[in-house]
Scaffold this motif. Structure first.
Motif, PDB file in Angstrom:
ATOM      1  N   HIS A   1       1.862   9.061  -8.194  1.00 16.21           N
ATOM      2  CA  HIS A   1       1.880  10.306  -9.076  1.00 16.21           C
ATOM      3  C   HIS A   1       2.462  10.158 -10.334  1.00 16.21           C
ATOM      4  O   HIS A   1       2.490  11.044 -11.344  1.00 16.21           O
ATOM      5  CB  HIS A   1       2.424  11.545  -8.083  1.00 16.21           C
ATOM      6  N   ARG A   2       3.225   9.060 -10.723  1.00 14.82           N
ATOM      7  CA  ARG A   2       3.960   8.903 -11.942  1.00 14.82           C
ATOM      8  C   ARG A   2       3.181   7.727 -12.819  1.00 14.82           C
ATOM      9  O   ARG A   2       3.557   7.425 -13.891  1.00 14.82           O
ATOM     10  CB  ARG A   2       5.204   8.188 -11.420  1.00 14.82           C
ATOM     11  N   GLY A   3       1.738   7.648 -12.375  1.00 18.54           N
ATOM     12  CA  GLY A   3       0.923   6.810 -13.232  1.00 18.54           C
ATOM     13  C   GLY A   3       0.576   5.545 -12.830  1.00 18.54           C
ATOM     14  O   GLY A   3       1.139   4.908 -11.967  1.00 18.54           O
ATOM     15  N   GLY A   4      -0.264   4.758 -13.250  1.00 18.53           N
ATOM     16  CA  GLY A   4      -0.589   3.591 -12.812  1.00 18.53           C
ATOM     17  C   GLY A   4       0.243   2.196 -12.891  1.00 18.53           C
ATOM     18  O   GLY A   4       0.571   1.572 -11.772  1.00 18.53           O
ATOM     19  N   ARG A   5       1.111   2.210 -14.044  1.00 17.30           N
ATOM     20  CA  ARG A   5       2.029   1.308 -14.143  1.00 17.30           C
ATOM     21  C   ARG A   5       3.249   1.405 -12.929  1.00 17.30           C
ATOM     22  O   ARG A   5       3.397   0.433 -12.417  1.00 17.30           O
ATOM     23  CB  ARG A   5       2.608   1.132 -15.128  1.00 17.30           C
ATOM     24  N   ARG A   6       3.722   2.591 -12.674  1.00 19.08           N
ATOM     25  CA  ARG A   6       4.665   2.715 -11.524  1.00 19.08           C
ATOM     26  C   ARG A   6       3.862   2.805 -10.352  1.00 19.08           C
ATOM     27  O   ARG A   6       4.731   2.141  -9.495  1.00 19.08           O
ATOM     28  CB  ARG A   6       4.861   4.290 -11.780  1.00 19.08           C
ATOM     29  N   ALA A   7       2.525   2.826 -10.115  1.00 12.43           N
ATOM     30  CA  ALA A   7       1.853   2.406  -8.725  1.00 12.43           C
ATOM     31  C   ALA A   7       2.102   0.949  -8.519  1.00 12.43           C
ATOM     32  O   ALA A   7       2.408   0.450  -7.383  1.00 12.43           O
ATOM     33  CB  ALA A   7       0.786   2.905  -8.831  1.00 12.43           C
ATOM     34  N   VAL A   8       1.889   0.192  -9.534  1.00 14.16           N
ATOM     35  CA  VAL A   8       1.987  -1.322  -9.573  1.00 14.16           C
ATOM     36  C   VAL A   8       3.464  -1.802  -9.254  1.00 14.16           C
ATOM     37  O   VAL A   8       3.773  -2.600  -8.218  1.00 14.16           O
ATOM     38  CB  VAL A   8       1.511  -2.021 -10.839  1.00 14.16           C
ATOM     39  N   VAL A   9       4.259  -1.148  -9.870  1.00 15.74           N
ATOM     40  CA  VAL A   9       5.830  -1.353  -9.503  1.00 15.74           C
ATOM     41  C   VAL A   9       6.117  -1.090  -8.116  1.00 15.74           C
ATOM     42  O   VAL A   9       6.867  -1.599  -7.513  1.00 15.74           O
ATOM     43  CB  VAL A   9       6.669  -0.626 -10.739  1.00 15.74           C
ATOM     44  N   GLY A  10       5.749  -0.062  -7.679  1.00 18.24           N
ATOM     45  CA  GLY A  10       5.790   0.437  -6.582  1.00 18.24           C
ATOM     46  C   GLY A  10       5.296  -0.408  -5.436  1.00 18.24           C
ATOM     47  O   GLY A  10       5.943  -0.516  -4.390  1.00 18.24           O
ATOM     48  N   ALA A  11       4.093  -0.903  -5.626  1.00 16.15           N
ATOM     49  CA  ALA A  11       3.654  -2.031  -4.790  1.00 16.15           C
ATOM     50  C   ALA A  11       4.127  -3.108  -4.505  1.00 16.15           C
ATOM     51  O   ALA A  11       4.437  -3.320  -3.494  1.00 16.15           O
ATOM     52  CB  ALA A  11       2.057  -2.006  -5.229  1.00 16.15           C
ATOM     53  N   ILE A  12       4.741  -3.465  -5.522  1.00 17.03           N
ATOM     54  CA  ILE A  12       5.566  -5.026  -5.564  1.00 17.03           C
ATOM     55  C   ILE A  12       6.873  -4.503  -4.772  1.00 17.03           C
ATOM     56  O   ILE A  12       7.086  -5.388  -3.952  1.00 17.03           O
ATOM     57  CB  ILE A  12       5.787  -5.070  -7.053  1.00 17.03           C
ATOM     58  N   ALA A  13       7.415  -3.446  -4.922  1.00 19.64           N
ATOM     59  CA  ALA A  13       8.652  -3.035  -4.520  1.00 19.64           C
ATOM     60  C   ALA A  13       8.485  -2.779  -2.994  1.00 19.64           C
ATOM     61  O   ALA A  13       9.496  -3.314  -2.118  1.00 19.64           O
ATOM     62  CB  ALA A  13       9.334  -1.705  -5.258  1.00 19.64           C
ATOM     63  N   GLY A  14       7.681  -2.070  -2.525  1.00 20.23           N
ATOM     64  CA  GLY A  14       7.218  -2.099  -1.439  1.00 20.23           C
ATOM     65  C   GLY A  14       6.904  -3.218  -0.565  1.00 20.23           C
ATOM     66  O   GLY A  14       7.278  -3.399   0.721  1.00 20.23           O
TER      67      GLY A  14
ATOM     68  N   VAL B   1       0.945  -1.194  -0.050  1.00 19.17           N
ATOM     69  CA  VAL B   1      -0.030  -0.116   0.093  1.00 19.17           C
ATOM     70  C   VAL B   1       1.036   1.458  -0.171  1.00 19.17           C
ATOM     71  O   VAL B   1       0.774   2.208  -0.721  1.00 19.17           O
ATOM     72  CB  VAL B   1      -0.986   0.100   1.244  1.00 19.17           C
ATOM     73  N   ALA B   2       1.830   1.249   0.853  1.00 13.48           N
ATOM     74  CA  ALA B   2       3.004   2.398   0.898  1.00 13.48           C
ATOM     75  C   ALA B   2       3.634   2.663  -0.269  1.00 13.48           C
ATOM     76  O   ALA B   2       3.446   3.620  -0.974  1.00 13.48           O
ATOM     77  CB  ALA B   2       3.926   2.128   2.066  1.00 13.48           C
ATOM     78  N   GLY B   3       4.032   1.627  -1.168  1.00  7.69           N
ATOM     79  CA  GLY B   3       4.794   1.771  -2.445  1.00  7.69           C
ATOM     80  C   GLY B   3       3.781   2.310  -3.456  1.00  7.69           C
ATOM     81  O   GLY B   3       4.328   3.025  -4.150  1.00  7.69           O
ATOM     82  N   ALA B   4       2.603   1.873  -3.304  1.00  8.90           N
ATOM     83  CA  ALA B   4       1.490   2.288  -4.393  1.00  8.90           C
ATOM     84  C   ALA B   4       1.325   3.759  -4.223  1.00  8.90           C
ATOM     85  O   ALA B   4       1.217   4.492  -5.215  1.00  8.90           O
ATOM     86  CB  ALA B   4       0.252   1.513  -4.512  1.00  8.90           C
ATOM     87  N   ALA B   5       1.317   4.253  -2.915  1.00  2.60           N
ATOM     88  CA  ALA B   5       0.828   5.313  -2.738  1.00  2.60           C
ATOM     89  C   ALA B   5       1.980   6.399  -3.009  1.00  2.60           C
ATOM     90  O   ALA B   5       1.852   7.531  -3.815  1.00  2.60           O
ATOM     91  CB  ALA B   5       0.695   5.524  -1.172  1.00  2.60           C
ATOM     92  N   LEU B   6       3.376   6.062  -2.774  1.00  3.64           N
ATOM     93  CA  LEU B   6       4.586   6.720  -3.076  1.00  3.64           C
ATOM     94  C   LEU B   6       4.812   7.027  -4.478  1.00  3.64           C
ATOM     95  O   LEU B   6       5.291   7.966  -4.929  1.00  3.64           O
ATOM     96  CB  LEU B   6       5.794   6.144  -2.390  1.00  3.64           C
ATOM     97  N   ALA B   7       4.239   5.847  -5.475  1.00  2.00           N
ATOM     98  CA  ALA B   7       4.504   5.958  -6.754  1.00  2.00           C
ATOM     99  C   ALA B   7       3.526   6.316  -7.556  1.00  2.00           C
ATOM    100  O   ALA B   7       3.631   6.434  -8.878  1.00  2.00           O
ATOM    101  CB  ALA B   7       5.212   4.634  -7.333  1.00  2.00           C
TER     102      ALA B   7
END
Length: 435
Positions: A36-49, A28-34
């Motif tokens: 603002h850069r778009g949906g794909r980045r949010a998914v990547v951020g969620a996985i990384a987080g 959830v945190a990774g998705a929130a942090l990423a």
């Protein structure tokens, strides 16, 4: 039909559960942090987080010793991750800027720190972080919240090394912490019937309003190299060992600054809970105070297992407080531990005995020793394991002494070094029936 309780998880199962929760928080945190850069980045951020925080949690649990809390670095990472989606929501829904998000996050961190200095520092520190990040260019509110909480937690740990409220132990056995009284309430109301219900749980012999009983079996149990029970006035000793021989008159002295908050607490918490319902003024004490001791004895040996001191208003039997009194010895010293049952929890005051020059007895929570203090314990209903907070910002001192051969006592309380209440007691020997 018999309903089986779920079996408690073993250590490996608990570790997997903690890692899974950390993965969810990280996602959830990774998705929130990423985001603002778009949906794909949010998914990547969620996985990384999820991968990052779960890996960090796994390492933290691996190095964590039994009974210890997770390392500071993992607690900081988790708290920072938890506020990231809050920052995202503030920016998305309220259009809140970096300075406001930083201020609010710092204020939240300060409030959770409880100590007044932390409460003051939090929003000031958060505003400074938010302003510094905004000066570097456009910044996501989620990033501001996450960075502010992480920086504040680190700075707070450095500046305020003497935390006023801290997690002392996680999932430990009661015998590992002798200074905590592991007696919880199994319902939402404590009340004057608590010890009757506890006797059913323990399978012991219950004696309400026990005759000639004391809150301690013997003052001699408290002896140490610094405390000689022989120096205690016989009347003071008698009060502790035969408490039910005396009546108590109470005169409460509240500081003005705490009265509004206490009135709110009393209405919303103390009375519905049936616990810690201290009189507001002397007019209330004129209703009369009933003091009694309930005991629970072993069905086999008859030895007293539990001593409960109950004080209530004489006209309605509304509880003032319900306390479980125990004594124990540790490294050649005797201590008094008083447990106040709460729903699935217990608040314990562990007090060190000291002699007064006039033959009186002092019980205090202030000491350089590691046992005295105040502790809030959550007790797992299935495993009986305890998770314990140390409440170092709370302190009390009870002085019992004689004045003109009459018993007196002063019970003083403070929080964060600020005195807020003194209970003045006068104890009188009861008049025998028929006299």
């Amino acid at each position: 039909m018999t309903v089986e309780r779920p079996r408690p998880l073993n250590e490996a199962g608990q570790r997997v559960q903690h890692v899974a929760v950390a993965a969810l928080i990280g996602a959830v945190a990774g998705a929130a942090l990423a985001s603002h850069r778009g949906g794909r980045r949010a998914v990547v951020g969620a996985i990384a987080g999820a991968l990052g925080l779960s890996a960090s949690e796994a390492v933290a649990r691996a190095v964590q010793r039994p009974g210890e809390i997770p390392p500071l670095w993992q607690r900081v990472a988790t708290s920072a991750a938890l506020v990231a989606p809050l920052g995202w929501a503030a920016g998305r829904l309220l259009r809140t800027g970096p300075v406001a998000v930083g201020t609010a996050t710092g204020a939240l961190g300060g409030l959770l720190g409880v100590r007044p200095q932390k409460v003051v520092l939090g929003p000031v520190f958060g505003a400074a972080v938010g302003r510094a990040l905004a000066a570097r260019g456009p910044v996501s509110p989620a990033v501001v919240a996450c960075a502010t909480m992480a920086a504040y937690r680190v700075a707070s740990a450095v500046v305020f090394s003497d935390a006023q409220v801290s997690l002392l132990a996680d999932r430990v056995r009661a015998e590992d912490l002798p200074f905590v009284v592991p007696r919880e309430a199994r319902s939402r109301y404590v009340g004057t019937g608590y010890f009757h219900e506890l006797a059913d749980v323990l399978g012991g012999r219950y004696e309400p309003d026990a005759t000639d009983a004391g809150i301690v079996a013997a003052v001699d149990e408290l002896a140490s190299v610094d405390f000689d029970p022989a120096a205690i006035d016989p009347l003071v000793r008698e009060f502790y060992e035969h408490t039910t021989r005396f009546t108590l008159d109470i005169v409460p002295e509240w500081r003005l600054w705490v009265r509004p908050g206490y009135l709110l607490y009393r209405s919303l918490v103390a009375r519905p809970l049936g616990q810690a319902n201290v009189p507001m003024n002397q007019r209330e004490t004129h209703r009369g105070i009933r003091s009694r001791i309930d005991t629970i004895a072993s069905s086999d040996t008859g030895a007293v297992l539990v001593r409960g001191w109950i004080r209530s208003f004489a006209d309605t039997d509304e509880p003032i407080y319900v306390g479980v009194y125990t004594t124990y010895r540790h490294e050649g010293r005797g201590y008094v531990s008083v447990g106040f049952p709460l729903p699935q929890a217990s608040f314990t005051a562990t007090l060190l005995p000291r002699a007064r020059p006039d033959g009186g007895l002092i019980l205090t929570s202030k000491s350089q020793l590691d046992q005295p203090g105040h502790y809030l314990a959550y007790i797992d209903a299935a495993t009986r394991d305890m998770t314990v907070l140390a409440i170092r910002g709370f302190a009390e001192r009870l002085d019992v002494y004689t004045e003109g051969r009459e018993l007196r006592a002063e019970h003083a309380f403070s929080v964060f070094g600020l005195p807020f209440l003194i209970l003045h007691y006068r104890m009188h020997r009861k008049v025998p029936a028929g006299s």
